[in-house]
Design an enzyme around this catalytic site. Structure first.
Site, PDB file in Angstrom:
ATOM      1  N   GLY A  64      -7.373   1.642   5.548  1.00 51.28           N
ATOM      2  CA  GLY A  64      -8.049   0.352   5.612  1.00 51.28           C
ATOM      3  C   GLY A  64      -7.863  -0.512   4.386  1.00 51.28           C
ATOM      4  N   VAL A 108       0.880  -1.174   0.000  1.00 49.50           N
ATOM      5  CA  VAL A 108       0.000   0.000   0.000  1.00 49.50           C
ATOM      6  C   VAL A 108       0.911   1.217   0.000  1.00 49.50           C
ATOM      7  CG1 VAL A 108      -1.755   1.305   1.262  1.00 49.50           C
ATOM      8  CG2 VAL A 108      -1.868  -1.201   1.191  1.00 49.50           C
ATOM      9  N   TYR A 123      -0.012  -7.758  10.444  1.00 48.67           N
ATOM     10  CA  TYR A 123      -0.426  -9.148  10.248  1.00 48.67           C
ATOM     11  C   TYR A 123      -0.919  -9.774  11.549  1.00 48.67           C
ATOM     12  CZ  TYR A 123       1.813  -8.678   5.691  1.00 48.67           C
ATOM     13  OH  TYR A 123       2.167  -8.273   4.431  1.00 48.67           O
ATOM     14  N   GLY A 134      -5.152  -2.141   3.253  1.00 50.28           N
ATOM     15  CA  GLY A 134      -4.438  -3.380   3.538  1.00 50.28           C
ATOM     16  C   GLY A 134      -5.351  -4.444   4.109  1.00 50.28           C
TER      17      GLY A 134
END
Length: 165
Positions: free
Chosen positions: A99, A91, A135, A101
Site C-alpha cells: 500500500g 517502491v 495509476y 505506492g
C-alpha cells in the site's frame, strides 16, 4: 501484508545517499541504469540547496526504507495555476503490495490540493503495464494524444549556442 506500518516523511539532507540509491534502483527497473549519473553532491544541492529544484518524500514499511517520490511544481498556462509534477515514484519490489505506492500518491494529491495546484501529473513508460494499471486504479487518465519531447546533451547545447533560428 497485514498489520504493516507505513510511514511517509519529507526527506532531509541526511537522506541523500538513500535517495541516490533508490534512484539507481529505479533506473535499473526502468532498464536505464547508465542514465542514472546523479551524485550525492548534485542531489544535495538541487534538493536542499539555496534554491531547491524538487522535493522528495520517503516511504518506509515497518521501519525499512521502501520507496520514494520526487516531485516539483510546474505551471499550466491554460489553468493559470501551478501544478504538481511527479518526476519519479519507486517502491522497492519486496515492499510492493503493502500500500505504500497508494499512500505516496494520496500524500502527493493532498499536497497538490493544499498548495492550490490545478493538476497533478506524471509520465510513465509505455511498456510499464504494472505501473499503468496501478495509476488507472487510482483514477488517473492517460494523455495518449501527447508525446514527450526532449533536448539534452549535444542537441541542447547546440540549440543554446544558436543566435538565430
Amino acid at each position: 501484508m497485514t498489520d504493516t506500518l507505513i510511514a511517509i516523511r519529507p526527506a532531509t539532507p541526511d537522506d541523500v545517499p538513500l535517495i541516490r540509491q533508490l534512484i539507481v534502483e529505479l533506473a535499473e527497473y526502468e532498464r536505464m541504469r547508465d542514465a542514472a549519473v546523479a551524485t550525492d553532491a548534485a542531489l544535495r544541492e538541487q534538493l536542499f540547496g539555496a534554491q531547491p529544484a524538487a522535493e522528495v518524500l520517503l516511504g518506509e514499511v515497518d521501519g525499512q526504507p521502501a520507496g520514494f517520490a520526487l516531485f516539483f511544481h510546474n505551471f499550466s498556462t491554460f489553468l493559470g495555476q501551478r501544478g504538481l509534477y511527479l518526476e519519479d515514484l519507486f517502491v522497492r519490489p519486496q515492499f510492493r503490495g503493502a500500500g505504500l505506492g497508494k499512500r505516496l500518491m494520496a500524500t502527493l494529491a493532498r499536497l497538490a490540493v493544499q498548495r492550490g495546484c490545478g493538476r497533478f501529473e506524471w509520465s510513465v513508460l509505455d511498456w510499464n503495464t504494472p505501473s499503468i494499471g496501478f495509476y488507472r486504479s487510482i483514477g488517473a487518465v492517460g494523455m495518449d494524444e501527447w508525446t514527450v519531447q526532449r533536448l539534452q546533451g549535444d542537441a541542447l547545447h547546440a540549440l543554446a549556442a544558436r543566435d538565430e533560428l
